[in-house]
Design a protein around this motif. Structure first.
Motif, short mmCIF file in Angstrom:
data_model
loop_
_atom_site.label_atom_id
_atom_site.label_comp_id
_atom_site.label_asym_id
_atom_site.label_seq_id
_atom_site.Cartn_x
_atom_site.Cartn_y
_atom_site.Cartn_z
N ALA A 5 0.83 -1.21 0.00
CA ALA A 5 0.00 0.00 0.00
C ALA A 5 0.87 1.26 0.00
N ILE A 6 1.96 1.22 0.74
CA ILE A 6 2.87 2.38 0.76
C ILE A 6 3.55 2.53 -0.59
N GLU A 7 4.00 1.42 -1.17
CA GLU A 7 4.61 1.48 -2.50
C GLU A 7 3.63 2.04 -3.52
N GLU A 8 2.40 1.58 -3.48
CA GLU A 8 1.37 2.06 -4.41
C GLU A 8 1.20 3.57 -4.28
N LEU A 9 1.16 4.07 -3.06
CA LEU A 9 1.03 5.50 -2.82
C LEU A 9 2.24 6.25 -3.37
N LEU A 10 3.42 5.74 -3.14
CA LEU A 10 4.63 6.38 -3.65
C LEU A 10 4.67 6.37 -5.18
N TYR A 11 4.32 5.23 -5.78
CA TYR A 11 4.30 5.15 -7.24
C TYR A 11 3.28 6.11 -7.84
N VAL A 23 8.21 -2.69 6.32
CA VAL A 23 7.37 -2.18 7.41
C VAL A 23 7.52 -3.07 8.64
N GLU A 24 7.67 -2.41 9.77
CA GLU A 24 7.66 -3.11 11.05
C GLU A 24 6.77 -2.29 11.98
N GLY A 25 5.59 -2.80 12.25
CA GLY A 25 4.62 -2.03 13.03
C GLY A 25 4.17 -0.81 12.25
N ASN A 26 4.35 0.36 12.82
CA ASN A 26 4.00 1.59 12.10
C ASN A 26 5.25 2.38 11.71
N HIS A 27 6.39 1.67 11.63
CA HIS A 27 7.63 2.26 11.17
C HIS A 27 7.94 1.67 9.79
N CYS A 28 8.46 2.50 8.90
CA CYS A 28 8.80 1.95 7.59
C CYS A 28 10.15 2.47 7.11
N LEU A 29 10.78 1.65 6.29
CA LEU A 29 12.01 2.01 5.60
C LEU A 29 11.69 2.08 4.12
N TYR A 50 8.08 12.66 2.21
CA TYR A 50 7.14 13.00 3.29
C TYR A 50 5.84 13.56 2.73
N ARG A 51 5.92 14.39 1.70
CA ARG A 51 4.70 14.94 1.09
C ARG A 51 3.82 13.83 0.53
N ALA A 52 4.45 12.86 -0.12
CA ALA A 52 3.69 11.75 -0.70
C ALA A 52 3.02 10.89 0.38
N LEU A 53 3.64 10.83 1.56
CA LEU A 53 3.12 9.98 2.64
C LEU A 53 2.38 10.79 3.71
N LYS A 54 2.05 12.02 3.38
CA LYS A 54 1.42 12.94 4.34
C LYS A 54 0.17 12.35 5.00
N GLY A 60 -1.78 8.52 11.46
CA GLY A 60 -1.14 7.61 12.42
C GLY A 60 -0.82 6.23 11.90
N ASN A 61 -1.18 5.94 10.64
CA ASN A 61 -0.83 4.63 10.08
C ASN A 61 0.67 4.46 9.95
N ILE A 62 1.38 5.56 9.74
CA ILE A 62 2.84 5.54 9.70
C ILE A 62 3.32 6.50 10.79
N HIS A 63 4.15 5.98 11.67
CA HIS A 63 4.67 6.82 12.76
C HIS A 63 6.06 7.36 12.43
N ALA A 64 6.89 6.52 11.83
CA ALA A 64 8.26 6.92 11.52
C ALA A 64 8.64 6.41 10.14
N VAL A 65 9.38 7.25 9.41
CA VAL A 65 9.83 6.88 8.07
C VAL A 65 11.35 7.05 8.03
N HIS A 66 12.03 5.99 7.68
CA HIS A 66 13.47 6.04 7.46
C HIS A 66 13.65 5.92 5.95
N MET A 67 14.55 6.72 5.40
CA MET A 67 14.67 6.78 3.95
C MET A 67 16.10 6.62 3.47
#
Length: 79
Positions: A5-11, A23-29, A50-54, A60-67
């Motif tokens: 779902a995150i990849e689809e949003l980014l694409y 994804v691990e919990g609500n953290h993603c790389l 960050y704008r794409a994942l706003k 709250g579905n994503i708490h932390a994003v590592h990039m």
């Protein structure tokens, strides 16, 4: 939120890029590779992601994003 779902949003925001999401919990790389990032500083690249994942960050579905964000040339050099 699932990696797919995150990849689809980014694409949907960056159709010419390649993404890998873990994804691990609500953290993603997010690993992103694309021409979109050429000529941009690290913080500018992060702002784009960050704008794409706003929405999932805000709700709250994503708490932390590592990039890890690369241009195609940077990715080739890394490999």
């Amino acid at each position: 939120m699932s990696p797919e779902a995150i990849e689809e949003l980014l694409y949907s925001h960056f159709p010419d890029c390649r993404f890998s999401v873990e994804v691990e919990g609500n953290h993603c790389l997010v690993t992103a590779i694309g021409e979109t990032f050429v000529g941009k500083k690290s913080v500018q690249r992060q702002q784009l992601i960050y704008r794409a994942l706003k929405d999932p960050i805000t709700d709250g579905n994503i708490h932390a994003v590592h990039m890890k964000i690369y241009t195609p040339d940077e990715w080739v050099e890394k490999a």
